[in-house]
Motif scaffolding. Sequence first.
Motif, PDB file in Angstrom:
ATOM      1  N   TYR A  62      26.412 -28.155  40.850  1.00 48.32           N
ATOM      2  CA  TYR A  62      25.120 -28.765  41.122  1.00 48.32           C
ATOM      3  C   TYR A  62      24.988 -29.187  42.585  1.00 48.32           C
ATOM      4  O   TYR A  62      23.866 -29.368  43.068  1.00 48.32           O
ATOM      5  CB  TYR A  62      24.886 -29.931  40.165  1.00 48.32           C
ATOM      6  N   LEU A  63      26.112 -29.325  43.281  1.00 49.07           N
ATOM      7  CA  LEU A  63      26.042 -29.501  44.733  1.00 49.07           C
ATOM      8  C   LEU A  63      25.441 -28.256  45.374  1.00 49.07           C
ATOM      9  O   LEU A  63      24.574 -28.350  46.249  1.00 49.07           O
ATOM     10  CB  LEU A  63      27.440 -29.761  45.298  1.00 49.07           C
ATOM     11  N   PHE A  64      25.872 -27.084  44.915  1.00 50.78           N
ATOM     12  CA  PHE A  64      25.304 -25.828  45.419  1.00 50.78           C
ATOM     13  C   PHE A  64      23.834 -25.691  45.013  1.00 50.78           C
ATOM     14  O   PHE A  64      23.009 -25.252  45.822  1.00 50.78           O
ATOM     15  CB  PHE A  64      26.109 -24.642  44.884  1.00 50.78           C
ATOM     16  N   LEU A  65      23.505 -26.066  43.785  1.00 53.50           N
ATOM     17  CA  LEU A  65      22.115 -25.974  43.337  1.00 53.50           C
ATOM     18  C   LEU A  65      21.223 -26.916  44.142  1.00 53.50           C
ATOM     19  O   LEU A  65      20.080 -26.571  44.463  1.00 53.50           O
ATOM     20  CB  LEU A  65      22.011 -26.312  41.849  1.00 53.50           C
ATOM     21  N   GLY A  66      21.738 -28.104  44.478  1.00 49.87           N
ATOM     22  CA  GLY A  66      20.972 -29.032  45.306  1.00 49.87           C
ATOM     23  C   GLY A  66      20.712 -28.454  46.685  1.00 49.87           C
ATOM     24  O   GLY A  66      19.593 -28.557  47.217  1.00 49.87           O
ATOM     25  N   ASN A  67      21.716 -27.843  47.267  1.00 54.54           N
ATOM     26  CA  ASN A  67      21.543 -27.189  48.567  1.00 54.54           C
ATOM     27  C   ASN A  67      20.573 -26.023  48.471  1.00 54.54           C
ATOM     28  O   ASN A  67      19.801 -25.767  49.400  1.00 54.54           O
ATOM     29  CB  ASN A  67      22.901 -26.699  49.092  1.00 54.54           C
ATOM     30  N   TYR A  68      20.608 -25.327  47.340  1.00 57.96           N
ATOM     31  CA  TYR A  68      19.696 -24.205  47.152  1.00 57.96           C
ATOM     32  C   TYR A  68      18.253 -24.690  47.057  1.00 57.96           C
ATOM     33  O   TYR A  68      17.333 -24.016  47.534  1.00 57.96           O
ATOM     34  CB  TYR A  68      20.079 -23.432  45.892  1.00 57.96           C
ATOM     35  N   SER A  69      18.037 -25.854  46.458  1.00 58.53           N
ATOM     36  CA  SER A  69      16.693 -26.426  46.397  1.00 58.53           C
ATOM     37  C   SER A  69      16.207 -26.817  47.795  1.00 58.53           C
ATOM     38  O   SER A  69      15.036 -26.602  48.131  1.00 58.53           O
ATOM     39  CB  SER A  69      16.673 -27.650  45.471  1.00 58.53           C
ATOM     40  N   VAL A  70      17.085 -27.412  48.593  1.00 62.33           N
ATOM     41  CA  VAL A  70      16.740 -27.719  49.993  1.00 62.33           C
ATOM     42  C   VAL A  70      16.375 -26.440  50.728  1.00 62.33           C
ATOM     43  O   VAL A  70      15.388 -26.378  51.478  1.00 62.33           O
ATOM     44  CB  VAL A  70      17.907 -28.441  50.698  1.00 62.33           C
ATOM     45  N   LEU A  71      17.161 -25.398  50.514  1.00 65.79           N
ATOM     46  CA  LEU A  71      16.916 -24.106  51.143  1.00 65.79           C
ATOM     47  C   LEU A  71      15.551 -23.548  50.739  1.00 65.79           C
ATOM     48  O   LEU A  71      14.801 -23.041  51.586  1.00 65.79           O
ATOM     49  CB  LEU A  71      18.024 -23.128  50.754  1.00 65.79           C
ATOM     50  N   ASP A  72      15.213 -23.639  49.457  1.00 66.45           N
ATOM     51  CA  ASP A  72      13.916 -23.136  48.980  1.00 66.45           C
ATOM     52  C   ASP A  72      12.759 -23.884  49.629  1.00 66.45           C
ATOM     53  O   ASP A  72      11.746 -23.282  50.001  1.00 66.45           O
ATOM     54  CB  ASP A  72      13.825 -23.269  47.454  1.00 66.45           C
ATOM     55  N   ILE A  73      12.881 -25.209  49.751  1.00 65.13           N
ATOM     56  CA  ILE A  73      11.827 -26.010  50.373  1.00 65.13           C
ATOM     57  C   ILE A  73      11.619 -25.582  51.826  1.00 65.13           C
ATOM     58  O   ILE A  73      10.484 -25.383  52.280  1.00 65.13           O
ATOM     59  CB  ILE A  73      12.177 -27.514  50.297  1.00 65.13           C
ATOM     60  N   LEU A  74      12.725 -25.422  52.553  1.00 62.46           N
ATOM     61  CA  LEU A  74      12.626 -25.021  53.964  1.00 62.46           C
ATOM     62  C   LEU A  74      12.121 -23.592  54.100  1.00 62.46           C
ATOM     63  O   LEU A  74      11.274 -23.294  54.959  1.00 62.46           O
ATOM     64  CB  LEU A  74      13.999 -25.160  54.633  1.00 62.46           C
ATOM     65  N   PHE A  75      12.620 -22.715  53.243  1.00 54.92           N
ATOM     66  CA  PHE A  75      12.309 -21.289  53.349  1.00 54.92           C
ATOM     67  C   PHE A  75      10.814 -21.034  53.153  1.00 54.92           C
ATOM     68  O   PHE A  75      10.173 -20.331  53.934  1.00 54.92           O
ATOM     69  CB  PHE A  75      13.135 -20.507  52.320  1.00 54.92           C
ATOM     70  N   THR A  76      10.256 -21.626  52.089  1.00 53.85           N
ATOM     71  CA  THR A  76       8.830 -21.405  51.832  1.00 53.85           C
ATOM     72  C   THR A  76       7.969 -22.136  52.855  1.00 53.85           C
ATOM     73  O   THR A  76       6.863 -21.692  53.171  1.00 53.85           O
ATOM     74  CB  THR A  76       8.473 -21.848  50.394  1.00 53.85           C
ATOM     75  N   SER A  77       8.471 -23.254  53.418  1.00 57.37           N
ATOM     76  CA  SER A  77       7.699 -24.008  54.409  1.00 57.37           C
ATOM     77  C   SER A  77       7.667 -23.314  55.766  1.00 57.37           C
ATOM     78  O   SER A  77       6.798 -23.624  56.590  1.00 57.37           O
ATOM     79  CB  SER A  77       8.275 -25.418  54.563  1.00 57.37           C
ATOM     80  N   VAL A  78       8.588 -22.425  56.009  1.00 55.09           N
ATOM     81  CA  VAL A  78       8.576 -21.657  57.264  1.00 55.09           C
ATOM     82  C   VAL A  78       7.403 -20.684  57.287  1.00 55.09           C
ATOM     83  O   VAL A  78       6.801 -20.440  58.339  1.00 55.09           O
ATOM     84  CB  VAL A  78       9.909 -20.893  57.433  1.00 55.09           C
ATOM     85  N   ILE A  79       7.045 -20.137  56.114  1.00 56.36           N
ATOM     86  CA  ILE A  79       6.034 -19.083  56.042  1.00 56.36           C
ATOM     87  C   ILE A  79       4.702 -19.571  55.491  1.00 56.36           C
ATOM     88  O   ILE A  79       3.631 -19.244  56.015  1.00 56.36           O
ATOM     89  CB  ILE A  79       6.541 -17.921  55.169  1.00 56.36           C
ATOM     90  N   SER A  80       4.727 -20.355  54.424  1.00 58.20           N
ATOM     91  CA  SER A  80       3.500 -20.682  53.680  1.00 58.20           C
ATOM     92  C   SER A  80       2.411 -21.373  54.504  1.00 58.20           C
ATOM     93  O   SER A  80       1.238 -20.977  54.415  1.00 58.20           O
ATOM     94  CB  SER A  80       3.850 -21.529  52.455  1.00 58.20           C
TER      95      SER A  80
END
Length: 327
Positions: A62-80
Amino acid sequence: MGSCPMANKTVSEFILLGFSIGRQAEVLLAFIFLAIYIATLMGNMVVLFIVSTDNRLHTPMYLFLGNYSVLDILFTSVISPQLLQILFSNHRSISFAACMTQSYFYFFLGTVEFLLLTSMSYDRYAAICKPLHYHAIMNHHVCFQMVLASWLGGFFSVLFPTIMISRLSFCKSNVINHFFCDSGPLLDLSCSDTSLIELMDFVLSSLVILCSLVLTLVSYMYIILAIMRISTATGRIKAFNTCATHLTIVSISCSISIFFYKEMLEVHKVPAVLTTIICPFLNPFLFTLKNNIVKEALKDTLKQYRETIVLKVWNLWRKRKLAVCKI
């Protein structure tokens, strides 16, 4: 490359062509993408909140899943936000510096995604194939190093190619046939020799994708063999369920990335929408719907907050009732 009449001229801004589907369709698409973007932020924030506050989820997985959620927030915010601006206001220009920054973060975060997924596959391998030694293998120090290596690996692997792209001369046109500053369309606009950058991009992207895919496949070969040795069907299903979310995300990410190697630029917009908008939106639901522990943690959190709200409303009502009685 051959010479061009505007050689060595560097543009100050680019025009993002977008989808070219007509204003009415663009506005409709804008509202759909806005709803998806808001849902993506909220969904990933909920997953991140649960993972960080529930003691049951303070494990390597779940440490990895938490980092993946942070990544998703940043990733979509770069483009959207840029895409929504194009679709709502029809304002398609982007400054040179903003374009280079967007291009860098898109590939930086995309690289981190594959490195994190590879780390998660090793975590699943250790959990299922080495259960007695799992906590010794995946201790907090090792997990922190793997997460840090994923972020630093993405940061530095994309830095030099982006610097090289930013120093090119762009004289053919300043119109990018995409809805964000992808490196491929950018290189097509350059009058400079881009063969070295194209080779570097191909090697780096192939190395990241193929190494991630191979290491994940090897991990899952051992995982499948270990699951097959489990004597009970219930045990096999339980073991496989711990990998279901990760396996689903890996399959989607790798399929889309391989599809990116198609040559038609118009086709590239479809997988780009999937990676930057749709996948970050779906991932929180995959985390919750395919993971019983996360679902239980979410139910407990909602129950706790519901009871807290009910208690506050009850106390407020009692205070008002007592105040009325005194009058």
